[in-house]
Design an enzyme around this catalytic site. Structure first.
Site, PDB file in Angstrom:
ATOM      1  N   GLU A  32      -1.412  -5.543   8.332  1.00 25.29           N
ATOM      2  CA  GLU A  32      -0.724  -4.934   9.704  1.00 25.29           C
ATOM      3  C   GLU A  32      -1.581  -5.030  10.960  1.00 25.29           C
ATOM      4  O   GLU A  32      -2.649  -4.746  10.934  1.00 25.29           O
ATOM      5  CB  GLU A  32      -0.717  -3.226   9.341  1.00 25.29           C
TER       6      GLU A  32
ATOM      7  N   LYS B 241      -1.386  -9.582   2.731  1.00 24.19           N
ATOM      8  CA  LYS B 241      -0.399  -8.887   3.944  1.00 24.19           C
ATOM      9  C   LYS B 241      -1.553  -7.953   4.694  1.00 24.19           C
ATOM     10  O   LYS B 241      -2.087  -6.983   4.014  1.00 24.19           O
ATOM     11  CB  LYS B 241       0.566  -8.190   3.591  1.00 24.19           C
TER      12      LYS B 241
ATOM     13  N   GLU C 247       9.035  -4.112  10.773  1.00 21.61           N
ATOM     14  CA  GLU C 247       9.375  -3.172  10.233  1.00 21.61           C
ATOM     15  C   GLU C 247      10.104  -2.240  11.461  1.00 21.61           C
ATOM     16  O   GLU C 247       9.476  -1.968  12.244  1.00 21.61           O
ATOM     17  CB  GLU C 247       8.508  -2.331   9.195  1.00 21.61           C
TER      18      GLU C 247
ATOM     19  N   ASP D 295      -0.950  -5.946  -0.214  1.00 20.19           N
ATOM     20  CA  ASP D 295      -1.467  -5.377   0.951  1.00 20.19           C
ATOM     21  C   ASP D 295      -2.998  -5.303   1.113  1.00 20.19           C
ATOM     22  O   ASP D 295      -3.462  -4.653   0.202  1.00 20.19           O
ATOM     23  CB  ASP D 295      -0.880  -3.999   1.242  1.00 20.19           C
TER      24      ASP D 295
ATOM     25  N   ASP E 199       0.826  -1.160   0.049  1.00 15.95           N
ATOM     26  CA  ASP E 199       0.103  -0.050   0.099  1.00 15.95           C
ATOM     27  C   ASP E 199       0.868   1.104   0.064  1.00 15.95           C
ATOM     28  O   ASP E 199       0.453   2.403  -0.113  1.00 15.95           O
ATOM     29  CB  ASP E 199      -0.795  -0.105   1.069  1.00 15.95           C
ATOM     30  N   SER E 200       2.178   0.938   0.066  1.00 19.84           N
ATOM     31  CA  SER E 200       3.149   2.223  -0.087  1.00 19.84           C
ATOM     32  C   SER E 200       2.830   2.787  -1.667  1.00 19.84           C
ATOM     33  O   SER E 200       3.535   3.773  -2.156  1.00 19.84           O
ATOM     34  CB  SER E 200       4.556   1.748   0.108  1.00 19.84           C
TER      35      SER E 200
END
Ligand code: KIV
Length: 273
Positions: free
Chosen positions: A124, A122, A191, A92, A53-54
């Site tokens: 978070e 993925k 991270e 993501d 999602d970057s």
């Protein structure tokens, strides 16, 4: 024999990653958001491509990852999938598509799998999203966890500083890693945490730990492609190693093109019909 409907032995799967950890072979992972660059990464032999999602920052110029939508992630992931023959593609789940409840999370993950053809999602977070992680895995969708600095929570953290330097946060990180492993995650990104802590977790859990700014004691590394290619000059965290200076290469190429167009040198006789 491999057909479009079977998984060839050369294809990287979650099982391949698990075997790599067992034999101590490091896992390489980079982000990609489009067909052209994903094709280069796949052909170069990258193990895992993350449609991160970057993309919200790198492709769309947003300050955070929060604005990117599920439809936009699906567009990027489907573009990447069309380019890739070998690498495992992880996508993501964007902010707001899985934190609500497990059924909403499942619907988001199912859309990604059905509409992109990619191999995993993925997510978070740790304990707070564990029911959603379990629900998605129960549906047969592989999940990669993401702990430590989780950019979707930037408004809670307030900064992109190193996480888990205090004992309480470090203990929660360790406990979350175990919970994600027990829930069935096939790998976990960690991270921007102290190298010692990440290395300890990589030893304690059986699933591969992929680090970004988490030192060399983990099972693999991930970087944002545009950062490691030196396209973005404004972002220079200590953990980033630049493997190219594409900012300068692209700037020089663009200037050369402008000069040739202005002077009439381009196109020449061989470059026209
Ligand atoms: O979105 C992303 O690029 C990521 C990596 C930084 C791990 O989550």
């Amino acid at each position: 024999m491999s057909t479009a409907n079977t998984i060839s032995e050369k294809v990287v799967t979650t099982h391949v990653l698990s075997a790599m950890k067992q034999r101590g072979e490091k896992i390489s992972m980079l982000t990609a958001y489009d067909y052209s660059l994903a094709k280069i990464l796949d052909q170069a032999g990258i193990d895992v491509i993350l449609v991160g999602d970057s993309a919200s920052n790198v492709m769309a110029g947003n300050v955070t990852t929060l604005p990117i939508t599920l439809d936009q992630m699906i567009y990027h992931a489907a573009s990447v999938q069309r380019a890739v023959n070998r690498s495992l593609i992880v996508v993501d789940l964007p902010f707001g598509t899985y934190q609500g409840d497990p059924i909403e999370a499942l619907h988001s993950a199912v859309r990604i799998m059905k509409e992109t053809g990619c191999g995993a999602v993925k997510m978070e977070g740790g304990e707070e999203i564990i029911e959603s992680v379990k629900r998605i895995i129960t549906a047969g969708i592989p999940v990669m966890g993401h702990l430590g600095l989780t950019p979707q929570s930037i408004n809670k953290f307030g900064t992109y500083a190193v996480r888990a330097q205090e004992e309480a946060e470090a203990s929660k990180l360790i406990s979350d890693a175990h919970k994600l492993e027990e829930a069935g995650c096939f790998a976990i990104v960690i991270e921007k945490v102290p190298a010692k802590l990440a290395g300890k977790i990589a030893k304690e859990v059986k699933v591969p730990i992929i680090g970004i700014g988490a030192g060399g004691g983990v099972d693999g590394q991930v970087l944002v492609l545009h950062d490691m290619l030196g396209i973005n000059k404004d972002f220079s965290p200590r953990f980033l190693r630049r493997y190219a200076d594409l900012f300068s290469v692209i700037t020089e190429a663009t200037r050369g093109y402008i000069a040739d167009v202005k002077s009439g040198d381009f196109p020449n006789e061989n470059e026209q019909y």
